[in-house]
Design a protein around this motif. Structure first.
Motif, PDB file in Angstrom:
ATOM      1  N   THR A 209      -1.286  73.896 -64.831  1.00  0.00           N
ATOM      2  CA  THR A 209      -1.406  75.275 -64.342  1.00  0.00           C
ATOM      3  C   THR A 209      -2.863  75.683 -64.186  1.00  0.00           C
ATOM      4  N   VAL A 210      -3.671  75.363 -65.195  1.00  0.00           N
ATOM      5  CA  VAL A 210      -5.095  75.728 -65.152  1.00  0.00           C
ATOM      6  C   VAL A 210      -5.831  74.920 -64.089  1.00  0.00           C
ATOM      7  N   ALA A 211      -5.518  73.610 -63.994  1.00  0.00           N
ATOM      8  CA  ALA A 211      -6.189  72.763 -63.001  1.00  0.00           C
ATOM      9  C   ALA A 211      -5.871  73.211 -61.578  1.00  0.00           C
ATOM     10  N   LEU A 264       7.651  78.053 -76.291  1.00  0.00           N
ATOM     11  CA  LEU A 264       8.022  77.118 -75.220  1.00  0.00           C
ATOM     12  C   LEU A 264       8.177  77.846 -73.891  1.00  0.00           C
ATOM     13  N   ALA A 265       8.843  78.998 -73.920  1.00  0.00           N
ATOM     14  CA  ALA A 265       9.039  79.768 -72.689  1.00  0.00           C
ATOM     15  C   ALA A 265       7.697  80.193 -72.106  1.00  0.00           C
ATOM     16  N   PHE A 266       6.758  80.588 -72.958  1.00  0.00           N
ATOM     17  CA  PHE A 266       5.448  81.053 -72.492  1.00  0.00           C
ATOM     18  C   PHE A 266       4.627  79.908 -71.912  1.00  0.00           C
ATOM     19  N   THR A 267       4.539  78.821 -72.637  1.00  0.00           N
ATOM     20  CA  THR A 267       3.648  77.739 -72.223  1.00  0.00           C
ATOM     21  C   THR A 267       4.172  76.962 -71.026  1.00  0.00           C
ATOM     22  N   VAL A 376      -2.445  84.539 -59.100  1.00  0.00           N
ATOM     23  CA  VAL A 376      -2.327  84.657 -60.564  1.00  0.00           C
ATOM     24  C   VAL A 376      -0.879  84.682 -61.013  1.00  0.00           C
ATOM     25  N   ASP A 377       0.037  84.394 -60.092  1.00  0.00           N
ATOM     26  CA  ASP A 377       1.455  84.491 -60.438  1.00  0.00           C
ATOM     27  C   ASP A 377       1.844  83.523 -61.548  1.00  0.00           C
ATOM     28  N   ALA A 378       1.214  82.356 -61.580  1.00  0.00           N
ATOM     29  CA  ALA A 378       1.547  81.375 -62.613  1.00  0.00           C
ATOM     30  C   ALA A 378       1.244  81.921 -64.005  1.00  0.00           C
ATOM     31  N   PHE A 379       0.120  82.638 -64.147  1.00  0.00           N
ATOM     32  CA  PHE A 379      -0.244  83.199 -65.444  1.00  0.00           C
ATOM     33  C   PHE A 379       0.667  84.374 -65.817  1.00  0.00           C
ATOM     34  N   THR A 385       8.395  85.273 -68.472  1.00  0.00           N
ATOM     35  CA  THR A 385       9.422  84.333 -68.937  1.00  0.00           C
ATOM     36  C   THR A 385       9.604  84.432 -70.440  1.00  0.00           C
ATOM     37  N   CYS A 386       8.508  84.560 -71.157  1.00  0.00           N
ATOM     38  CA  CYS A 386       8.579  84.719 -72.613  1.00  0.00           C
ATOM     39  C   CYS A 386       9.325  86.010 -72.983  1.00  0.00           C
TER      40      CYS A 386
END
Length: 443
Positions: A209-211, A264-267, A376-379, A385-386
């Motif tokens: 995600t970060v990459a 787990l849901a967050f990461t 920024v949707d991934a973040f 989700t969490c």
């Protein structure tokens, strides 16, 4: 050589290593993006695939055991369904209102520049109508539903199969009941084995995600991201916590039970990755299998608190970025529209973005704002989700309290000393549930 490592592994739980994997993933993704894209990212989907293999047999077996365990009391199943749907609608409506209010207070889209934003690379499927989504509850084939991990369809098949089993003589269903009980126990053991790989999966997912997106983009749209995270925290504090107090749910034990699935849901930004361990932990927490296996998966389609809050906030962001003024009357209409359209959010490609795109277009808001959100949707997906997971876990416990299947806090003070709170009937054997200690290991 490996003895110190083995000792460290024995002293720490999986949750500890998941927390360690999170900053490591950020570091690798930021400073070694090419290596992450070429090597590390492929370890993440393996974990998600392993978890998806667990979902169908786990839900089917635990729901069967729970419903058949109720005997002929099929009214309880219908009552639980009605209560759950009403609760889901109430809480998700509150989430929409919270997102709307915070968007008006903070105004995250004010000053955002949508000029030059291109949507050429953005392809979104047509949003599903409510009637289409209702039709998807019933599968053409159980095996097609299982292979595509259509959770709600699997729940429907399991309920129908379980109700039919209750209506046949005991001699006819005994072998099936024994099989389902054994399958349920085995699947919980498999879940424990799969969770050992969770730190690797989390590390790979975060690094990728970060990459792919980079941390630098957070600087330009940080106001939107921080507004979402802050609003979700406020929503949890002002809705979830009072609901726990009102329903007499002890906050500390509940937090222990949901900590690992929430991480787990967050990461991973995937609700499915947290579903098996959430089912396991809630049963170990003392919730009956029939309630856990019905409410939790159903909530994945109807009780997406984080996603609905995000939708109202994102819609207002797009309006503010395009300088489109929405009076109070239109904002109320916006909430009513999202109340219906958001219920199908989990069943369409690109989920929230599809619903968001269709909604803002109907209100005359340019879609270019979505182009900004994509960065920024991934973040933001990690946070919503969490919250979805936390909301569904809480809904499960609340339903158990309303059904008088879970005692108020204070009555199970010996819970974490090995007592099983489901042993409310003195005629039952006072045995220890092997899953009881799992929460303490993960806390």
């Amino acid at each position: 050589m490996f003895e110190p490592i083995l000792k460290l592994l024995k002293k720490t739980g999986v949750s500890f290593w998941i927390v360690v994997a999170l900053p490591l993933g950020i570091i690798f993704g930021q400073f070694l993006p090419k290596f992450t894209e070429q090597v590390i990212q492929y370890f993440g989907p393996v974990f998600i695939s392993m978890v998806k293999c667990l979902v169908v047999p786990l839900i089917f077996s635990t729901l069967y055991v729970g419903i058949v365990g109720h005997g002929n009391d099929l009214k309880a199943v219908g009552r639980l369904a009605v209560k759950s749907i009403l609760y889901f609608e109430f809480v998700t409506t509150l989430a929409l209102i919270f997102g709307l209010i915070m968007a008006n207070i903070v105004k995250p889209g004010k000053g955002a520049n949508i000029s030059g934003v291109s949507l050429d690379g953005l392809t979104l499927a047509s949003p599903m109508k409510w009637s289409d989504y209702f039709g998807k509850v019933v599968p053409v084939s159980f095996f097609s539903a299982a292979s595509s991990n259509e959770v709600l369809q699997v729940v429907f098949c399991s309920i129908m199969f379980s109700i039919a089993s209750v209506q046949v003589p005991d001699s006819s269903r005994k072998s099936m009941s024994d099989f389902m009980k054994a399958l349920s126990n085995i699947m919980f053991k498999v879940t424990s084995l799969v969770m050992n790989y969770a730190p690797v999966g989390v590390f790979a997912a975060v690094a990728h995600t970060v990459a792919k997106n980079g941390l630098g983009i957070l600087a330009s749209l940080g106001k939107l991201v921080l507004t979402l995270y802050g609003t979700l925290i406020i929503f949890i504090a002002l809705v979830f916590v009072p609901m726990m107090i009102l329903c007499k749910i002890s906050i500390k034990p509940f937090s222990k039970a949901v900590m690992q699935p929430a991480i787990l849901a967050f990461t991973t930004a995937s609700s499915e990755s947290a579903l098996p361990i959430a089912l396991q932990n809630l049963e170990a927490f003392g919730i009956p299998p029939n309630i856990v296996s019905f409410v939790l998966p159903t909530g994945y389609s109807f009780n997406l608190d984080g996603s609905t809050l995000y939708l109202s906030l994102a819609a207002m962001f797009c309006a503010q970025a395009a300088n489109v003024h929405l009076p109070v009357s239109k904002q109320i209409l916006l909430v009513l529209t999202l109340m219906l359209s958001s219920k199908g959010v989990a069943a369409v490609p690109r989920a929230s973005l599809v619903v968001l795109s269709a909604t803002i277009e109907s209100f005359g808001i340019p879609r270019e704002g979505i182009g900004l959100i994509l960065g920024v949707d991934a973040f933001m997906d990690m946070a919503r989700t969490c919250t979805n997971l936390l909301g569904n876990c809480l809904a499960t416990v609340v339903m158990a309290r309303w059904e008088h299947e879970f005692p108020p806090y204070g009555r199970w003070e010996g819970r974490y000393a090995g007592m099983d709170p489901r042993l409310n009937n003195e005629s039952e054997s006072n045995t220890i549930d092997p899953r009881t200690a799992e929460i303490d290991k993960m806390a």
